[in-house]
Design an enzyme around this catalytic site. Structure first.
Site, short mmCIF file in Angstrom:
data_model
loop_
_atom_site.label_atom_id
_atom_site.label_comp_id
_atom_site.label_asym_id
_atom_site.label_seq_id
_atom_site.Cartn_x
_atom_site.Cartn_y
_atom_site.Cartn_z
N ILE A 84 49.44 45.29 39.88
CA ILE A 84 50.06 43.98 39.96
C ILE A 84 50.04 43.46 41.38
CG2 ILE A 84 52.28 42.77 39.74
CD1 ILE A 84 52.87 44.55 37.30
N GLY A 138 56.37 50.31 44.15
CA GLY A 138 57.21 51.09 43.25
C GLY A 138 56.48 52.31 42.72
N ILE A 139 57.26 53.32 42.35
CA ILE A 139 56.71 54.55 41.77
C ILE A 139 57.54 54.95 40.56
CG2 ILE A 139 55.83 55.37 43.99
CD1 ILE A 139 58.27 57.30 44.07
N THR A 140 57.00 55.86 39.78
CA THR A 140 57.77 56.49 38.70
C THR A 140 57.74 58.00 38.88
OG1 THR A 140 55.81 56.54 37.27
CG2 THR A 140 57.32 54.66 37.02
N ASP A 176 59.15 60.18 36.03
CA ASP A 176 59.90 60.18 34.77
C ASP A 176 60.28 61.58 34.31
OD1 ASP A 176 59.47 57.48 34.86
OD2 ASP A 176 58.07 57.40 33.19
N GLN A 214 65.56 52.76 29.66
CA GLN A 214 64.41 53.41 29.04
C GLN A 214 64.60 54.92 29.06
OE1 GLN A 214 62.01 53.98 26.85
NE2 GLN A 214 60.99 52.11 27.55
N TYR A 221 64.34 55.30 37.59
CA TYR A 221 63.60 54.03 37.63
C TYR A 221 64.47 52.87 37.15
CZ TYR A 221 59.62 50.84 36.90
OH TYR A 221 58.75 49.78 36.94
N TYR A 247 55.80 45.10 29.90
CA TYR A 247 54.66 46.01 29.97
C TYR A 247 53.39 45.22 30.26
CZ TYR A 247 57.46 49.93 28.48
OH TYR A 247 58.40 50.94 28.44
#
Length: 240
Positions: free
Chosen positions: A14, A84-86, A88, A141, A147, A179
């Protein structure tokens, strides 16, 4: 003279599309990145947009990096906090390093970058700040307490900074993408991706251009009366 725009995480996904879209509209864009030198060089060669490497989760590095941008290009007019990062994991499996990494990169980075530009913006009575959140910060989520907390925090940060800055001609807004069709989303298992797409009322994933157009509007003169707002770009998946 064109306005100076910094896009964090601006060389891939993005962020890349935001960077190139703003350049196409006539802004002078500088794209930040943190780790992938080869991808950043390829981006610069392909687009002609200069890149600068620093870790937005690190306060001192961010002050130094943005100071260098302003020496080289001039005061920042526009800041897009996209990095940004994830990491999870469900809460009972998440370790403190995974929590800290996401909070620092996704949320604390907004403080770090805004702190670096806010005084110059205030002195010139102009600024546009756009913070990129997420639909998962609005709805929550599974497996993303870090996150979701960081992206939800962006909305509160945005509103408070907007109140502090409005009298100085600075607008501060957030975009919460749903998404979006990026490499990260396309890497999901096909069954999960199909389920996600089925949950979006418009019947498709978003595109990076959908987010870039929203960012371009919020930084434009046409959006000068909009501040402290959250623009949800999620195809109707979550109406908030």
């Amino acid at each position: 003279m064109s306005k100076i725009a910094i896009v964090t995480g601006g060389t891939r996904g993005i962020g890349e599309t935001i960077s190139t879209h703003l350049k196409d509209l006539g802004y002078t864009v500088i794209a930040n990145y943190v780790s992938n030198d080869q991808a950043a060089q390829a981006f610069m060669d392909r687009t002609g947009i200069p890149v600068i490497k620093f870790d937005v989760s690190n306060f001192a590095a961010t002050q130094k990096g943005i100071s260098q941008i302003e020496v080289d290009f001039g005061p920042t007019d526009i800041l897009i906090n996209n990095a940004g990062i994830t990491r999870d994991k469900t809460m009972h499996r998440m370790d403190v390093e995974q929590w800290d990494a996401v909070i620092q990169t996704n949320l604390a980075s907004c403080f770090n970058t805004c702190k670096a530009v806010i005084e110059n913006m205030r002195s010139r009575n102009f600024g546009r700040i756009v913070n990129i959140g997420s639909v998962n910060g609005q709805s929550g989520q599974y497996g993303q307490v870090n996150y979701a907390a960081a992206k939800s925090g962006i909305q509160g940060f945005t509103k408070a900074l907007a109140l502090e800055s409005a009298a100085k001609g600075i607008t501060v807004n957030a975009i919460t993408p749903g998404y979006v069709d990026t490499d990260m989303v396309r890497a999901l298992p096909e069954a999960i991706l199909e389920k996600i797409t089925d949950s979006i009322p418009v019947g498709r994933l978003g595109t990076p251009k959908d987010i870039a157009r929203a960012a371009a509007f919020l930084v434009s003169d046409d959006a000068g009366f909009i501040t402290g707002s959250t623009l949800s770009v999620n195809g109707g998946q979550h109406m908030y």
